[in-house]
Write an enzyme that holds these catalytic residues in place. Structure first.
Site, PDB file in Angstrom:
ATOM      1  N   GLU A  97      -0.171  -2.913   6.038  1.00 19.42           N
ATOM      2  CA  GLU A  97      -0.925  -3.216   5.015  1.00 19.42           C
ATOM      3  C   GLU A  97      -1.631  -4.680   5.662  1.00 19.42           C
ATOM      4  O   GLU A  97      -1.777  -5.878   5.240  1.00 19.42           O
ATOM      5  CB  GLU A  97      -0.413  -3.923   3.881  1.00 19.42           C
ATOM      6  CG  GLU A  97       0.406  -2.661   3.236  1.00 19.42           C
ATOM      7  CD  GLU A  97       1.097  -3.137   1.923  1.00 19.42           C
ATOM      8  OE1 GLU A  97       1.127  -4.309   1.633  1.00 19.42           O
ATOM      9  OE2 GLU A  97       1.977  -2.288   1.263  1.00 19.42           O
ATOM     10  N   GLU A 128       4.845   7.136   1.936  1.00 18.54           N
ATOM     11  CA  GLU A 128       5.370   6.417   0.732  1.00 18.54           C
ATOM     12  C   GLU A 128       5.130   7.323  -0.448  1.00 18.54           C
ATOM     13  O   GLU A 128       4.523   6.515  -1.393  1.00 18.54           O
ATOM     14  CB  GLU A 128       5.119   4.995   0.671  1.00 18.54           C
ATOM     15  CG  GLU A 128       5.467   4.297   2.121  1.00 18.54           C
ATOM     16  CD  GLU A 128       5.271   2.917   1.835  1.00 18.54           C
ATOM     17  OE1 GLU A 128       5.195   2.231   0.833  1.00 18.54           O
ATOM     18  OE2 GLU A 128       4.981   2.232   2.947  1.00 18.54           O
TER      19      GLU A 128
END
Length: 362
Positions: free
Chosen positions: A157, A263
């Protein structure tokens, strides 16, 4: 299309309902998802919960051949205090993976949200110290598990939640954008055989963020930085068009790098990507919603198989695989049903949709 609209009854729907009925007693199947896949099928785990729940373990072992730790391999768990490494939980994860012949994926090395407060405090006073700390941390960690961890999310991220801007984290503010390249170089030096990923969310639906990710990857490759893969977190919503996801996968696959759906879960409700930022739209799940979710899971698998070349298919990983343990509800303050097993650890239509996506001939 509203979930209240009448959905056409498909062959898939009939198959799913029959298979679901056959499995309502939670009998472990002779073959699980992994046995029908040409690439690894993984799930995120909490090692303490997994090893204390035999039913959960059996489902995990029967369906998956790759594991990712949800939190126990992050920096705030590894070195919560200055100079005090704690390897106990990671050692247990490694042991579980090796005992059960499962690939271990390392998540993650550098992520702003798991950076301990003591690191942030020292970095605010001395950016040179942070540079040295990052090298020492990554080198120590990756070297310790060299040959045992197959791949790493090196930076997680690094871009803002939306759009194409780099995320102005403590790492960026202290070291500049170069911190990303350095992290990859340190990890590669510690284990040259590990597959190294940049991992992020929303890149399957936010074109600006997708393009920024691809530019970041391109820049790293042109500088000779050892980056090997792109991780699509794939925390997706039911209302994200398949065409948008397919476009993102094609653009990423064109880089030639490994593509990991890292994910995966699929929600019905909405959120603004922040903690407790959920918007509750559906209070109950209907049969129509279950069928639609099954189709979405099937389509996701088929897109991955059709678009990503086999040599680049690193695998698909669920971020926990049952609605009882999903992170979605607690983090976003929602009641949702985003996974392939329900709260009672029974396979949902989503399970059979995913399975059909694996089994369908291309």
């Amino acid at each position: 299309m509203s979930f209240n609209n009448v959905l056409k009854i498909s062959v898939l729907t009939i198959i799913m309902l029959v298979m679901h009925a056959c499995n309502k007693n939670k009998t472990i199947q002779d073959k699980g998802l992994k046995d029908h896949a040409e690439f690894p099928i993984g799930t995120a785990i909490k090692i303490g919960s997994l090893t204390s729940d035999l039913e959960l373990q059996e489902l995990q072992k029967s369906n998956f051949n790759s594991i990712t730790s949800t939190s126990d391999m992050k920096m705030n768990r590894i070195i919560s205090e200055d100079g005090n490494y704690n390897w106990s939980r990671v050692d247990k994860i490694v042991d579980y993976a090796q005992t059960n012949n499962q690939r271990l994926f390392g998540h993650n090395l550098i992520w702003h949200s798991s950076t301990p407060k003591w690191v942030e405090e020292k970095a605010s006073k001395d950016s040179l110290w942070l540079d040295g700390f990052m090298e020492d941390y990554i080198t120590t960690y990756v070297t310790r598990y060299k040959g045992k961890v197959a791949a790493w999310d090196v930076v997680n991220e690094g871009l803002e939640s939306h759009g194409g801007n780099i995320r102005e984290t403590m790492w960026y503010n202290a070291l500049g954008k170069e911190y990303i390249a350095k992290a990859f170089k340190f990890a590669h030096a510690a284990d040259p055989n590990a597959v190294l990923f940049y991992n992020d969310f929303n890149i399957e639906r936010d074109t600006l963020k997708l393009n920024a990710t691809l530019k970041l990857v391109k820049d790293l490759k042109e500088k000779g930085v050892p980056i090997h893969g792109i991780g699509f977190q794939m925390h997706i919503r039911m209302d994200i068009p398949d065409e948008t996801i397919a476009y993102a996968l094609k653009k990423a696959a064109d880089t030639g790098l490994q593509i990991h759906l890292s994910e995966v879960d699929i929600i019905f409700n909405k959120h603004n990507d922040t903690r407790l930022g959920g918007v509750q739209i559906y209070d109950e799940i209907t049969d129509e919603m279950k069928t639609a979710q099954a189709e979405k899971y099937k389509n996701l698998v088929l897109m991955y198989r059709n678009i990503v070349p086999k040599a680049q298919q690193f695998g698909i990983t669920f971020w926990e695989f049952n609605d009882r343990d999903t992170w979605i509800n607690g983090f976003f303050n929602l009641k949702d049903w985003p996974t392939i097993y329900n709260e009672k650890l029974e396979p949902k239509p989503a399970y059979f949709g995913f399975l059909e996506g694996l089994k369908e001939e291309l």
